[in-house]
Design a protein around this motif. Structure first.
Motif, short mmCIF file in Angstrom:
data_model
loop_
_atom_site.label_atom_id
_atom_site.label_comp_id
_atom_site.label_asym_id
_atom_site.label_seq_id
_atom_site.Cartn_x
_atom_site.Cartn_y
_atom_site.Cartn_z
N PRO A 1 -14.10 12.61 -16.81
CA PRO A 1 -13.99 12.16 -18.30
C PRO A 1 -12.69 11.55 -18.50
N ASN A 2 -11.82 11.63 -17.82
CA ASN A 2 -10.70 10.89 -18.02
C ASN A 2 -10.13 9.90 -16.78
N VAL A 3 -10.31 8.62 -16.98
CA VAL A 3 -10.01 7.74 -16.03
C VAL A 3 -9.12 6.79 -16.30
N VAL A 4 -7.98 6.56 -15.53
CA VAL A 4 -7.16 5.39 -15.62
C VAL A 4 -7.32 4.58 -14.61
N GLU A 5 -7.27 3.45 -14.63
CA GLU A 5 -7.45 2.16 -13.58
C GLU A 5 -6.63 0.94 -13.75
N THR A 6 -6.11 0.70 -12.73
CA THR A 6 -5.04 -0.47 -12.79
C THR A 6 -4.81 -1.27 -11.21
N ASP A 7 -4.40 -2.16 -11.38
CA ASP A 7 -4.18 -2.94 -9.99
C ASP A 7 -2.67 -2.48 -9.35
N PRO A 8 -2.28 -2.60 -8.10
CA PRO A 8 -1.13 -2.01 -7.65
C PRO A 8 -0.01 -2.69 -8.11
N LEU A 9 0.19 -3.92 -8.34
CA LEU A 9 1.45 -4.58 -8.89
C LEU A 9 1.60 -3.77 -10.41
N THR A 10 0.51 -3.74 -11.24
CA THR A 10 0.67 -3.40 -12.46
C THR A 10 1.11 -1.68 -12.52
N TRP A 11 0.67 -1.04 -11.44
CA TRP A 11 1.02 0.17 -11.45
C TRP A 11 2.48 0.55 -10.86
N ILE A 12 2.81 -0.39 -10.04
CA ILE A 12 4.41 -0.30 -9.62
C ILE A 12 5.10 -0.48 -10.88
N ALA B 1 0.77 -1.21 -0.15
CA ALA B 1 -0.13 -0.01 0.06
C ALA B 1 0.91 1.24 0.11
N ALA B 2 1.92 1.35 0.81
CA ALA B 2 2.71 2.31 1.08
C ALA B 2 3.53 2.62 -0.15
N CYS B 3 4.05 1.56 -1.02
CA CYS B 3 4.92 1.70 -2.17
C CYS B 3 3.72 2.46 -3.29
N THR B 4 2.69 1.77 -3.47
CA THR B 4 1.63 2.32 -4.63
C THR B 4 1.40 3.71 -4.15
N ARG B 5 1.16 3.99 -2.94
CA ARG B 5 0.65 5.52 -2.66
C ARG B 5 1.87 6.37 -3.03
N VAL B 6 3.12 6.11 -2.73
CA VAL B 6 4.02 7.05 -2.90
C VAL B 6 4.34 7.08 -4.50
N LEU B 7 4.30 6.17 -5.22
CA LEU B 7 4.43 6.25 -6.55
C LEU B 7 3.23 7.18 -7.45
N ALA B 8 2.03 7.02 -6.83
CA ALA B 8 1.11 7.63 -7.30
C ALA B 8 0.92 9.12 -6.88
N ASP B 9 1.46 9.45 -5.74
CA ASP B 9 1.56 10.83 -5.40
C ASP B 9 2.73 11.43 -6.21
N ALA B 10 3.68 10.67 -6.56
CA ALA B 10 4.69 11.21 -7.17
C ALA B 10 4.29 11.53 -8.63
#
Length: 273
Positions: free
Chosen positions: A227-238, A184-193
């Motif tokens: 109107p613009n949405v991107v959705e993926t799972d945590p591991l794919t995002w990382i 969770a922390a890894c996902t959030r840091v990279l999303a906020d970055a």
């Protein structure tokens, strides 16, 4: 870990109030993920350790050594005199590491050429267990990229551990479990970055169940379905955020769902290399 060569458009200082991380949960996550990695590494054969890691010229042994360094750097930082003030914030960190890539590689090779990995991991585990309980969250520690608050530096360790745990699993074919809090922390840091690198509010990036951020310049969305949405799972995002997976490949394999004319992140990925 080195950042990609693209510079960040934004800066952490210009972002809204940074996300808060529970220091107690972060400490537990670092210990848990390191323990999961240690169990796998200590079970690898010499043949597996000598194999390619998939990260440049590193062997699996060197990758394992680098993983141990993610935690030993905490021990080293706490063992040095505390700087007077922090120089690098949590969301500055992803954009400060690129210039140290060569030094990291040299240090990794030196560590890998030293003690056997089982001995190395045992020593690091003993050291972190000794120093972590007494460390104050607001203490400033010296890191490779500059002085940081200890609590912030620990959050960056979850990124290193999770990203390279995945590298280790892909290199060896041996599953490395993820501690939920570390993931969770890894996902959030990279999303906020991402929101720092591509500031704006025209696109919503969803990584359930851990993070939702807005980014990309353009018309601001305020209500209803964006109107613009991107959705993926945590591991794919990382993997996307660190360049392990390419945007086009993730789209083709339906690992990412993207809708809207601004729902294309290819120009701002990866975040961390």
């Amino acid at each position: 870990m080195a950042q990609n060569t693209r510079s960040a458009k934004g800066s952490a200082t210009g972002r809204k109030k940074p996300r808060a991380y529970d220091p107690v949960k972060t400490r537990a996550a670092v210990l848990a993920q390191f323990g999961l990695v240690r169990e796998v590494v200590e079970g690898l054969s010499e043949e597996q350790l000598a194999g390619p890691s998939g990260l440049g010229e590193w062997s699996v042994r060197e990758l394992a050594a680098h993983l141990s360094m993610a935690v030993s750097s905490v021990v080293r930082g706490l063992g040095e005199p505390a700087p007077e003030s922090a120089e690098v914030g949590l969301l500055d960190w992803p954009f400060t590491t690129e210039k140290y890539a060569g030094q990291v590689a040299d240090d990794t090779r030196a560590v890998a050429a030293g003690a056997p990995v089982a001995e190395l991991y045992g020593r690091v585990a003993a050291d972190i267990a000794e120093v972590l309980p007494g460390a104050a969250d607001d203490r400033v520690v010296r890191t490779r990229v500059g002085a940081m608050r200890f609590a912030d530096f620990l959050v960056t360790r979850t990124v290193e551990l999770v990203v390279h745990s995945d590298d280790l699993a892909r290199a060896t074919g041996v599953e490395v479990p993820f501690d939920r809090q570390a993931l969770a922390a890894c996902t959030r840091v990279l999303a906020d970055a991402l929101a720092v690198k591509a500031p704006g509010a025209s696109t919503e990036v969803r990584i359930p169940p851990f993070a939702v951020v807005q980014c990309i310049e353009g018309p601001r969305h305020t209500r209803g379905t964006p109107p613009n949405v991107v959705e993926t799972d945590p591991l794919t995002w990382i993997r996307l955020a660190t360049g392990r997976t390419q945007w086009a490949d993730a789209i083709e394999k339906a690992q990412v769902r993207a809708s809207g004319e601004r729902a294309d992140l290819v120009g701002v990925l990866p975040i961390l290399g």
